[in-house]
Structure formats: C-alpha cells, structure tokens
Scaffold this motif. Structure first.
Motif, PDB file in Angstrom:
ATOM      1  N   THR A  61     103.414 123.287 -27.909  1.00  0.00           N
ATOM      2  CA  THR A  61     102.109 123.329 -29.030  1.00  0.00           C
ATOM      3  C   THR A  61     100.973 123.445 -28.153  1.00  0.00           C
ATOM      4  OG1 THR A  61     103.365 121.955 -30.744  1.00  0.00           O
ATOM      5  CG2 THR A  61     100.952 122.175 -30.975  1.00  0.00           C
ATOM      6  N   LEU A  65      97.933 126.816 -27.243  1.00  0.00           N
ATOM      7  CA  LEU A  65      96.639 126.957 -27.557  1.00  0.00           C
ATOM      8  C   LEU A  65      95.796 127.252 -26.337  1.00  0.00           C
ATOM      9  CD1 LEU A  65      96.336 123.422 -29.172  1.00  0.00           C
ATOM     10  CD2 LEU A  65      96.083 125.748 -30.292  1.00  0.00           C
ATOM     11  N   SER A  66      96.333 127.537 -25.182  1.00  0.00           N
ATOM     12  CA  SER A  66      95.656 128.177 -23.893  1.00  0.00           C
ATOM     13  C   SER A  66      95.308 129.614 -24.101  1.00  0.00           C
ATOM     14  CB  SER A  66      96.606 127.976 -22.762  1.00  0.00           C
ATOM     15  OG  SER A  66      95.728 128.472 -21.344  1.00  0.00           O
ATOM     16  N   LEU A 101      91.410 123.868 -23.552  1.00  0.00           N
ATOM     17  CA  LEU A 101      91.529 123.799 -24.960  1.00  0.00           C
ATOM     18  C   LEU A 101      90.594 122.814 -25.356  1.00  0.00           C
ATOM     19  CD1 LEU A 101      94.548 121.746 -26.511  1.00  0.00           C
ATOM     20  CD2 LEU A 101      93.675 121.278 -24.003  1.00  0.00           C
ATOM     21  N   ASP A 105      91.575 120.068 -30.773  1.00  0.00           N
ATOM     22  CA  ASP A 105      93.036 120.623 -30.846  1.00  0.00           C
ATOM     23  C   ASP A 105      93.824 119.873 -30.495  1.00  0.00           C
ATOM     24  OD1 ASP A 105      91.555 122.752 -32.375  1.00  0.00           O
ATOM     25  OD2 ASP A 105      91.848 123.957 -30.518  1.00  0.00           O
ATOM     26  N   ALA A 203      90.599 129.467 -26.117  1.00  0.00           N
ATOM     27  CA  ALA A 203      91.178 130.480 -27.143  1.00  0.00           C
ATOM     28  C   ALA A 203      90.276 130.597 -28.304  1.00  0.00           C
ATOM     29  CB  ALA A 203      92.623 129.880 -27.803  1.00  0.00           C
TER      30      ALA A 203
END
Length: 377
Positions: A61, A65-66, A101, A105, A203
């Motif tokens: 997960t 998000l990278s 990130l 998040d 991101a």
C-alpha cells in the motif's frame, strides 16, 4: 488473550498496534489529540522500513503511494552536483527504493490496518506503571504490555529513567511544507553554509520541501514562508519558485531535538519504549519514522514468540544508538558555516562520490539492508 495498551497514535504507535493485533493481541491505542491530524507534512520510508511494513500487510500500500523519480542527490546552492545517483541503483542494491509520501497517507494506511474500536482519540494518559497499569482521565487500564510511543518529550521515558539526560537541541531548526502543483521537479538535497534545503516530488503533483538552519532554539516567530525566502530565495531553481508557490500558513517550523546518550534500556517492567520516545534523532538520515516502524515489528515479534522485553532491548538498543549518532554527525556537518570548512566538506563529498561512490553507498548497507525477524518453524 494478551492485552496491550499503546500510548500515542503516531507512526510507531499505530505500527505497533497493527503488528500486535496481527499476532492475536487485544490492543487499545490511547491518543490525546481529538483527531488523527498528524503533525508534519512529508516523510521518507526507506527499504528497511518497507520490509517491516510488509510483515503487517501495509508495505505494498505504501509503495503504491510513491512518486516516480529519476536522479537524486546532493547539490550546492548554485545547483551544481556534489553527488548523485538514481532510484534504480538504490532499488538494485536493497530490493526497494525510498518511498516519499505525505505523513497523513502513511498514518491513514496504518490506521486502516487496525480493527474497529482500537483507537481512542481524545484520551490523555496521566501515568503508566511498569506493572502494567495505565491511568487515563476516565479509567485505569491493565495490560500485559504497555507501548510508550509518546514522542520526543515522552513523559513515560522521563518517569522510567528520571536521571537520564533529556533530549538536547541539535543546533538547527527545521521547516517543512507541501507545495501543490510544483510540476516535474528533481529530488535533491542542497547544502550551504549552515543551511540545508530538500526538494522531494510526491504523488499527486505535490512537492515536499524541507529546510534547516543553524539558529538558536525558540526563535521562530513571524511569517515562516517569508523567512524561508529570505534564507533560500537566491538558491538554485526550483527552490525560489517552490517557496513562492507555498501557502504561508502551511509552513511548519520546529526546533530539532535528539538524544545524545542512549537510554540504559528500551524497557522497564511491562513498558516498552519505541520511536522518538526511545531514541529521538535528527532527520539527516531520514530514519526517524523508519526506526519507529522497525521497533514496532520487532517488539511484536519478541513478545509473541516467547521473548521478554529484555530481548527487545537487546535487539534494538545498539542499532538505534548507532543510527542516532550517525544522523547527529551528519547534522554537525550541515551546521558548518566557515567558508573554508564548507569548501573542505563539499570537496571531500564530491571527491569521495567520484572515486569511491561504491564505498559511500555500502556505508548505508547496515541501515537499509536490515530485515525483520521471522518466526521459527
């Protein structure tokens, strides 16, 4: 069923709660804040922490998000490179690169891994006893394990080790800000005379900027974006443009504190200290959150496989002390202000990277090459 109480719902506390629940523990997390609104803006999750997150099912997960990055490295204020590498080189060596990130998040992903009802927001812990009692404003909780994840100024640490020196000001203050619509930027960290500025693409079109300056503690009044523009507005692009695009109210400023002498242990009785409560460190290695994540999964492994908290201290104290000291040494290098000292530092860095880059990369093997423990059988 064994019961644990976790004090603090930061990254370390939430990771510990998820890791313990995954091993069958009944877990309660007490967080004094009324909502999960994490302090901070961005952070780095390196290969060692990603492996730890894999053990609780959150690693992929977080990887998702990278942002996609190419080159990254260290620069001078005029933009020239002192050292640079690529994400592919880091991934090839360690099996993972660094995920950059938003802190929110990561906190959200960890919270989602918990069973409903685990987290008690707006719950202030007044005291914790090594015998396993945790007293809040409303009740007394009893636990087989108490996880103190209550931060740099940990009251629990101060109670358990009252004679130990408190965290000390590292000589730098830090700024952090997320800039929307920063466009395509290159990941880099720039070192000047006593100052650092980092630019990291995230991101969703966000750019995470962080900076430090060598100033006395407690001097952070006024418009902080204006202060950053004063300090860094003449540095290389895209630093001035990013600062101009930042919202003044989004800039966070905090003095940096670290522990200069390791604790004698990371536990006492049934209480285990993790993360900043155990080993507050400067941000220069990007390992603060990573070491908290490591602590959490090692603790859950030890207490769920027949070990005691002395085994947890044995597994974590020396490693975290080395990383804390190493990060502090880099911080001292960034604080150099004299022209000759800065020139010598930069020249040594550039020459070492040019002629012995493999040695510099290998120096991080003991940090990034770490792997979480596995159950026997």
């Amino acid at each position: 069923m064994a019961r644990a109480v976790v004090i603090g719902a930061g990254i370390g506390g939430l990771t510990a709660a998820a890791a313990l629940q995954g091993r069958g523990w009944d877990v309660t997390v007490c967080e004094r804040a009324p909502a999960l609104e994490p302090v901070g803006s961005g952070l780095a999750v390196a290969a060692n922490a990603l492996r730890a997150l894999d053990t609780i099912g959150v690693g992929d997960t977080v990887r998702g998000l990278s942002a996609v990055r190419g080159e990254l490295g260290l620069r001078r204020p005029d933009g020239s490179w002192l050292a640079r590498t690529t994400e592919e080189e880091a991934s090839a060596r360690y099996g993972d690169s660094v995920v950059l990130l938003r802190r929110a998040d990561l906190v959200g992903a960890l919270h989602a891994a918990l069973a409903p009802g685990t987290l008690r927001l707006g719950t202030t812990v007044l005291a914790a006893d090594p015998g396993g009692e945790v007293r809040t404003e409303a009740e007394t909780l009893r636990a087989d394990l108490v996880v103190a994840a209550d931060g740099v100024s940990s009251p629990i640490r101060a109670t358990l080790f009252p004679g130990h020196p408190a965290p000390r000001y590292a000589g730098v203050t830090s700024w952090r800000v997320l800039v929307p619509g920063g466009g395509a930027v290159q990941a880099s960290e720039t070192w000047g005379a006593g100052r650092v500025f980092g630019v990291m693409p995230l991101a969703g079109g966000l750019t995470y900027c962080y900076a430090t300056d060598t100033v006395p503690a407690g001097t952070g009044d006024g418009d902080q974006r204006a202060e950053l523009l004063r300090l860094f507005g003449r540095w290389h692009s895209p630093i001035p443009e990013l600062l101009a695009a930042a919202e003044p109210g989004d800039v966070l400023r905090n003095d940096v504190y670290h522990l200069t002498a390791p604790l004698p242990a990371m536990h006492r009785g049934r209480i285990a200290l993790i993360g900043d409560a155990a080993h507050p460190m400067t941000p220069n290695l990007g390992q603060g959150a990573c070491q908290a994540i490591e602590d959490a999964v090692v603790l859950a492994h030890v207490v769920s496989t027949g070990g005691d908290l002395a085994a947890y201290t044995s597994a974590r104290l020396a490693r975290t002390a080395r990383i804390t000291a190493r990060s502090a040494s880099i911080c001292r290098a960034t604080r150099l202000r004299g022209p000759l000292a800065v020139r010598l530092r930069d020249t040594a860095t550039a020459l070492t990277w040019r002629f012995a880059s493999g040695r510099m990369t290998a120096a991080m093997d003991d940090v990034l090459g770490w792997r979480p423990p596995h159950d026997q059988g």
